[in-house]
Structures are given as C-alpha cells and as structure tokens.
Design a protein around this motif. Sequence first.
Motif, PDB file in Angstrom:
ATOM      1  N   UNK A  68       0.855  -1.187   0.000  1.00  0.00           N
ATOM      2  CA  UNK A  68       0.000   0.000   0.000  1.00  0.00           C
ATOM      3  C   UNK A  68       0.889   1.233   0.000  1.00  0.00           C
ATOM      4  N   UNK A  69       0.844   1.971  -1.103  1.00  0.00           N
ATOM      5  CA  UNK A  69       1.612   3.210  -1.221  1.00  0.00           C
ATOM      6  C   UNK A  69       0.625   4.322  -1.550  1.00  0.00           C
ATOM      7  N   UNK A  70       0.593   5.350  -0.713  1.00  0.00           N
ATOM      8  CA  UNK A  70      -0.307   6.478  -0.937  1.00  0.00           C
ATOM      9  C   UNK A  70       0.006   7.198  -2.229  1.00  0.00           C
ATOM     10  N   UNK A  71      -1.018   7.715  -2.880  1.00  0.00           N
ATOM     11  CA  UNK A  71      -0.836   8.339  -4.193  1.00  0.00           C
ATOM     12  C   UNK A  71       0.000   9.615  -4.136  1.00  0.00           C
ATOM     13  N   UNK A  72       0.139  10.217  -2.964  1.00  0.00           N
ATOM     14  CA  UNK A  72       0.974  11.409  -2.827  1.00  0.00           C
ATOM     15  C   UNK A  72       2.420  11.107  -2.500  1.00  0.00           C
ATOM     16  N   UNK A  73       2.733   9.859  -2.185  1.00  0.00           N
ATOM     17  CA  UNK A  73       4.119   9.487  -1.870  1.00  0.00           C
ATOM     18  C   UNK A  73       4.982   9.708  -3.105  1.00  0.00           C
ATOM     19  N   UNK A  92       2.137  11.281   2.397  1.00  0.00           N
ATOM     20  CA  UNK A  92       2.935  12.501   2.588  1.00  0.00           C
ATOM     21  C   UNK A  92       4.437  12.244   2.579  1.00  0.00           C
ATOM     22  N   UNK A  93       4.849  11.017   2.395  1.00  0.00           N
ATOM     23  CA  UNK A  93       6.271  10.671   2.414  1.00  0.00           C
ATOM     24  C   UNK A  93       6.936  11.137   1.122  1.00  0.00           C
ATOM     25  N   UNK A  94       8.155  11.668   1.259  1.00  0.00           N
ATOM     26  CA  UNK A  94       8.943  11.997   0.069  1.00  0.00           C
ATOM     27  C   UNK A  94      10.315  11.374   0.207  1.00  0.00           C
TER      28      UNK A  94
END
Length: 174
Positions: A68-73, A92-94
């Motif tokens: 599961x990886x958020x679309x904003x990562x 929110x991860x970058x």
Amino acid sequence: MRDLKADLKRKQQIFAQDGADVSMLRIWMADGTSANVLYRCMRWCATHRLGLVAYFFQWANKFLNGCVIGSGADFAAGFVIMHPVGIVINSKVSGGHNITLESGVVIGDEKGRSPTLANNIFVGAGAKIIGELTVADDVKIGANAVLTKNANKGATMLGIPAKAYMKTNNGVNQ
C-alpha cells in the motif's frame, strides 16, 4: 516513465552487486517489479490529475502485491521495491534517489507529519520509519529497526528504538 526505467536499471545494479548478472527481462520478472510499475503508474496519474485512475493502480498494487503506497508518496528515480508484501507508505512521504525497500517496511506519519528520505537509503525487512523526521544520505536501516528520530548521513540504524552504529575494525560499536 523515465523514473521507472531508472528504477529497473538500479534493481539490475543491485543484483549485479550481489554477484548475479541478470538480464533486464529477468528484472521485469523479479519479485517487487510489478509493485514498482504500479507505483509509477499511480504516481503519474496522480500528478496528472487522474485521481480515479491513480486509485485503480493503488488498489491493484494492494491486491496483487500486498503493498500500500499512498498516491501522494513521491520517490525520485532509482526507487526499488525488492519484496513488496507488507510495505505501507503514507501519502505525505517523500524520498530522494536510490531508495531500496525490503518486505514489511512501514513509512508512516504521526499526527499528520511524515518522514523525508534523502538519497541512497536501504531499509531492511520489517523496519518502521515513523513521524516527522529526516533520513540523510547514505543511511542503512536494519531489519525490524524502529526509527522515530533523524538519521545522520552515513549512519547504520539498528534496534528499537533505532540507534546509530558504526562499524570498526574490531566489530560494531555504538
């Protein structure tokens, strides 16, 4: 799709460092590659305001890879998922260039604040990186480590909570 090509070339380099001279075809068939492809497709759609299509790729990654990886990562080129099962990454991860993740890695927020990862980072199986913190360049995070504070450049982070260790001629010292 330039980033995906860089991701796959980097994965091939990782295999070569381990002594395996593998073709790009084998890299395409390797564990984790489909998770990388679906992440890059999701991210492209999210940045081009195709939210529903991005959600489809996110959903596919969850059900096909257990990832599961958020679309904003947002990860730069050279992002490699070695084994996707159990990976969870907050939106929110970058992350910078050349980040490698093993299975069971969680990179999550705490109270709405998420980690920032620099370049050339390895995250071992089962490691957790939680909260507003920075992981500097060239950091290795050991298997099952729980990182809740910043990691300085070149550190090897081990334990719960994770602490920096340096390798010496006589072994490992804290």
